[in-house]
Design a protein around this motif. Sequence first.
Motif, PDB file in Angstrom:
ATOM      1  N   ALA A 153      -9.362 -80.793   5.711  1.00 22.28           N
ATOM      2  CA  ALA A 153     -10.785 -80.465   5.556  1.00 22.28           C
ATOM      3  C   ALA A 153     -11.650 -81.296   6.500  1.00 22.28           C
ATOM      4  N   ALA A 154     -11.344 -82.591   6.608  1.00 23.11           N
ATOM      5  CA  ALA A 154     -12.123 -83.456   7.490  1.00 23.11           C
ATOM      6  C   ALA A 154     -11.975 -83.046   8.948  1.00 23.11           C
ATOM      7  N   SER A 155     -10.807 -82.532   9.316  1.00 27.91           N
ATOM      8  CA  SER A 155     -10.589 -82.119  10.705  1.00 27.91           C
ATOM      9  C   SER A 155     -11.501 -80.959  11.092  1.00 27.91           C
ATOM     10  N   LEU A 156     -11.960 -80.183  10.112  1.00 24.99           N
ATOM     11  CA  LEU A 156     -12.875 -79.079  10.403  1.00 24.99           C
ATOM     12  C   LEU A 156     -14.245 -79.578  10.855  1.00 24.99           C
ATOM     13  N   THR A 157     -14.615 -80.775  10.430  1.00 21.83           N
ATOM     14  CA  THR A 157     -15.985 -81.235  10.652  1.00 21.83           C
ATOM     15  C   THR A 157     -16.195 -81.936  11.990  1.00 21.83           C
ATOM     16  N   VAL A 158     -15.172 -82.582  12.528  1.00 21.35           N
ATOM     17  CA  VAL A 158     -15.383 -83.376  13.742  1.00 21.35           C
ATOM     18  C   VAL A 158     -15.632 -82.507  14.980  1.00 21.35           C
ATOM     19  N   PRO A 159     -14.744 -81.548  15.320  1.00 23.23           N
ATOM     20  CA  PRO A 159     -15.035 -80.712  16.496  1.00 23.23           C
ATOM     21  C   PRO A 159     -16.311 -79.892  16.324  1.00 23.23           C
ATOM     22  N   SER A 160     -16.553 -79.384  15.120  1.00 22.54           N
ATOM     23  CA  SER A 160     -17.750 -78.576  14.895  1.00 22.54           C
ATOM     24  C   SER A 160     -19.011 -79.418  15.024  1.00 22.54           C
ATOM     25  N   ALA A 161     -18.973 -80.673  14.535  1.00 20.63           N
ATOM     26  CA  ALA A 161     -20.134 -81.554  14.682  1.00 20.63           C
ATOM     27  C   ALA A 161     -20.408 -81.846  16.156  1.00 20.63           C
ATOM     28  N   LEU A 162     -19.351 -82.077  16.927  1.00 22.40           N
ATOM     29  CA  LEU A 162     -19.530 -82.332  18.359  1.00 22.40           C
ATOM     30  C   LEU A 162     -20.059 -81.096  19.079  1.00 22.40           C
ATOM     31  N   ALA A 163     -19.556 -79.915  18.699  1.00 20.30           N
ATOM     32  CA  ALA A 163     -20.058 -78.677  19.304  1.00 20.30           C
ATOM     33  C   ALA A 163     -21.536 -78.481  18.990  1.00 20.30           C
ATOM     34  N   LEU A 164     -21.926 -78.788  17.763  1.00 17.32           N
ATOM     35  CA  LEU A 164     -23.334 -78.675  17.372  1.00 17.32           C
ATOM     36  C   LEU A 164     -24.192 -79.696  18.117  1.00 17.32           C
ATOM     37  N   LEU A 165     -23.666 -80.900  18.290  1.00 19.18           N
ATOM     38  CA  LEU A 165     -24.413 -81.927  19.024  1.00 19.18           C
ATOM     39  C   LEU A 165     -24.668 -81.510  20.470  1.00 19.18           C
ATOM     40  N   VAL A 166     -23.648 -80.940  21.100  1.00 17.10           N
ATOM     41  CA  VAL A 166     -23.801 -80.496  22.483  1.00 17.10           C
ATOM     42  C   VAL A 166     -24.884 -79.421  22.576  1.00 17.10           C
ATOM     43  N   GLY A 167     -24.926 -78.536  21.560  1.00 20.62           N
ATOM     44  CA  GLY A 167     -25.954 -77.509  21.551  1.00 20.62           C
ATOM     45  C   GLY A 167     -27.338 -78.037  21.214  1.00 20.62           C
ATOM     46  N   LEU A 168     -27.404 -79.012  20.326  1.00 19.18           N
ATOM     47  CA  LEU A 168     -28.694 -79.573  19.919  1.00 19.18           C
ATOM     48  C   LEU A 168     -29.297 -80.474  20.992  1.00 19.18           C
ATOM     49  N   PHE A 169     -28.423 -81.096  21.798  1.00 19.15           N
ATOM     50  CA  PHE A 169     -28.890 -82.019  22.835  1.00 19.15           C
ATOM     51  C   PHE A 169     -28.342 -81.584  24.193  1.00 19.15           C
ATOM     52  N   PRO A 170     -28.873 -80.505  24.764  1.00 22.51           N
ATOM     53  CA  PRO A 170     -28.343 -80.014  26.047  1.00 22.51           C
ATOM     54  C   PRO A 170     -28.685 -80.920  27.225  1.00 22.51           C
ATOM     55  N   GLU A 171     -29.752 -81.744  27.086  1.00 20.98           N
ATOM     56  CA  GLU A 171     -30.114 -82.637  28.187  1.00 20.98           C
ATOM     57  C   GLU A 171     -29.051 -83.723  28.328  1.00 20.98           C
ATOM     58  N   PRO A 172     -28.524 -83.942  29.524  1.00 19.23           N
ATOM     59  CA  PRO A 172     -27.407 -84.894  29.712  1.00 19.23           C
ATOM     60  C   PRO A 172     -27.681 -86.280  29.142  1.00 19.23           C
ATOM     61  N   ARG A 173     -28.900 -86.808  29.366  1.00 20.95           N
ATOM     62  CA  ARG A 173     -29.189 -88.173  28.908  1.00 20.95           C
ATOM     63  C   ARG A 173     -29.200 -88.245  27.387  1.00 20.95           C
ATOM     64  N   HIS A 174     -29.878 -87.315  26.726  1.00 25.27           N
ATOM     65  CA  HIS A 174     -29.940 -87.304  25.266  1.00 25.27           C
ATOM     66  C   HIS A 174     -28.578 -86.969  24.653  1.00 25.27           C
ATOM     67  N   GLN A 175     -27.853 -86.094  25.342  1.00 25.24           N
ATOM     68  CA  GLN A 175     -26.520 -85.728  24.854  1.00 25.24           C
ATOM     69  C   GLN A 175     -25.590 -86.934  24.875  1.00 25.24           C
ATOM     70  N   ALA A 176     -25.677 -87.736  25.917  1.00 25.48           N
ATOM     71  CA  ALA A 176     -24.843 -88.939  26.014  1.00 25.48           C
ATOM     72  C   ALA A 176     -25.144 -89.903  24.874  1.00 25.48           C
ATOM     73  N   VAL A 177     -26.433 -90.060  24.552  1.00 26.16           N
ATOM     74  CA  VAL A 177     -26.818 -90.936  23.444  1.00 26.16           C
ATOM     75  C   VAL A 177     -26.270 -90.408  22.123  1.00 26.16           C
ATOM     76  N   ALA A 178     -26.375 -89.097  21.904  1.00 25.62           N
ATOM     77  CA  ALA A 178     -25.926 -88.499  20.650  1.00 25.62           C
ATOM     78  C   ALA A 178     -24.415 -88.639  20.477  1.00 25.62           C
ATOM     79  N   ILE A 179     -23.665 -88.355  21.528  1.00 26.34           N
ATOM     80  CA  ILE A 179     -22.201 -88.451  21.453  1.00 26.34           C
ATOM     81  C   ILE A 179     -21.767 -89.900  21.261  1.00 26.34           C
TER      82      ILE A 179
END
Length: 506
Positions: free
Chosen positions: A134-160
């Motif tokens: 169940a936990a494995s479902l959340t990590v890739p999906s959270a990262l995919a959502l982060l990439v979409g929520l923060f498309p700007e490279p600088r903000h995306q780097a901070v979020a990741i």
Amino acid sequence: MKSSLASKPSITSACDVEVVVRRPTPSNVRRYTLLLIFCITQFIYALTNSALFSAIPSLVRKFGFTQSQSVWIISAYQLTFASFLLMSGKISDIYNPKHTFITGKFIVGVISIGLGFVSDGILFLALRALSGIAASLTVPSALALLVGLFPEPRHQAVAIAAFGAWGSIGIVLGLITGALFVEYAGWSWVFWFVPMVIIPTTFISAVLIPSPTKNVVRESEFTKFRSLDVTGISILTVAVILFIFSVTTGSTTSWGSAMTLAPLVIAIAMIAAFFFWEAFQPIECAAVPSSTWFIPNFSVLFGTALLPYFWWANIFTTYVSLWQDIYKWSPMSSAIHMLPIGITAFVFSFANRVKGLSSMSAKWPILCGALMMMLSLVLFAFADTPDKYWPLVFPGFILGSAGAMLANISANIAIFRATTPSMAGTVGAIFNCGLQLGSAVGLAAVSSIQASVQVRNGGPSNYEGQSAGFWFMLSCISAAALAVVVFYRTDTARKRVEGTVVCDEK
């Protein structure tokens, strides 16, 4: 900017459905609230698994586990989590990462409630394994959502970077949390604490995560399912399960036993079969297209992903065992002495905000981090008495944890910059699988070396075993650093074109 596909009419059948490809950009308040929720989720998972180390003696007494069986209190979760990450990443990329994240997170919360009430050892381990899936479902999906929520490279780097940092901090703070729960409330609260945080934030996530907009491009459910590459992912999942089972069993029994060698040989054969299978799959249908490994720097960044948890997990387990079993320190005292690792990790999680670091190629922060981890291991190798904590262990904790975090966030950011946004879920899964493999395989190898040296040199109270483990870790990290020096390319310009993947910018 609209894709070229979106600008052309599509020919579809009546059974086709619309493909989810874009999300509206939410407000900054909404974005950073979601970032906090994703980080808290990562933090809770890491904290819970770390806290279990303090609860292991109580769980062994409760369920009557033997020494070899007690390894599975941690490994049952770790094995399924690492094994199903790639499947989860592919599901997140093909279907809806919002639904994937919410479903996995809610299931973890429900299972955690049950774990606190379990009275049978086999059922306990089974639930731990299910919670890993169940936990494995959340990590890739959270990262995919982060990439979409923060498309700007600088903000995306901070979020990741923040997402990875919170997991690292949870590993260390879990020691104190576990010690407090075991001493004042009971081991069950290690699990009951999880749903108190996870379930409310799951409902908040369901409201705040933006629903995807729909593109005019259409794709049938059969095409989606075919793109999932069930055959390839199943082969790799079984291979990873057998591999982790083999190295875990080898560290507790014998590396020459049939129970260790048979799954190891089968795992290696299945990994080879997986790459053979992927080589003949169309790019759009392959779980990990063969071309992925030839993306500039992708392979070396995956190798770098093995290092941070390899360092943290082994330092953590080695010193907790040494302090509590040999030096007879209390769990709380051990946890407090581990605090420099967590504090340093937290501070260096913001290293990417430093102007000079953020503008340079990831090669140099990664090498700097590796060098810091190597220097810390030299210090640890000579810290053979309790009175050497301050002169050797304490500075080693700061040096090594800073280096591990620097390597972690630099590689994490660089691997997303090297690939296209449509692969975010799969890339996140591959990177996190590397983190888990580094921890699982590293722990098994180092513990086996320590045990074999201790047998020849007077038992666990003799520091020769711990020292040998540190020198082995030093050799592994040195080899990885050499690979970065030789194979990491800094002369490739970064592009963000769909279907084209390159390395990070200078």
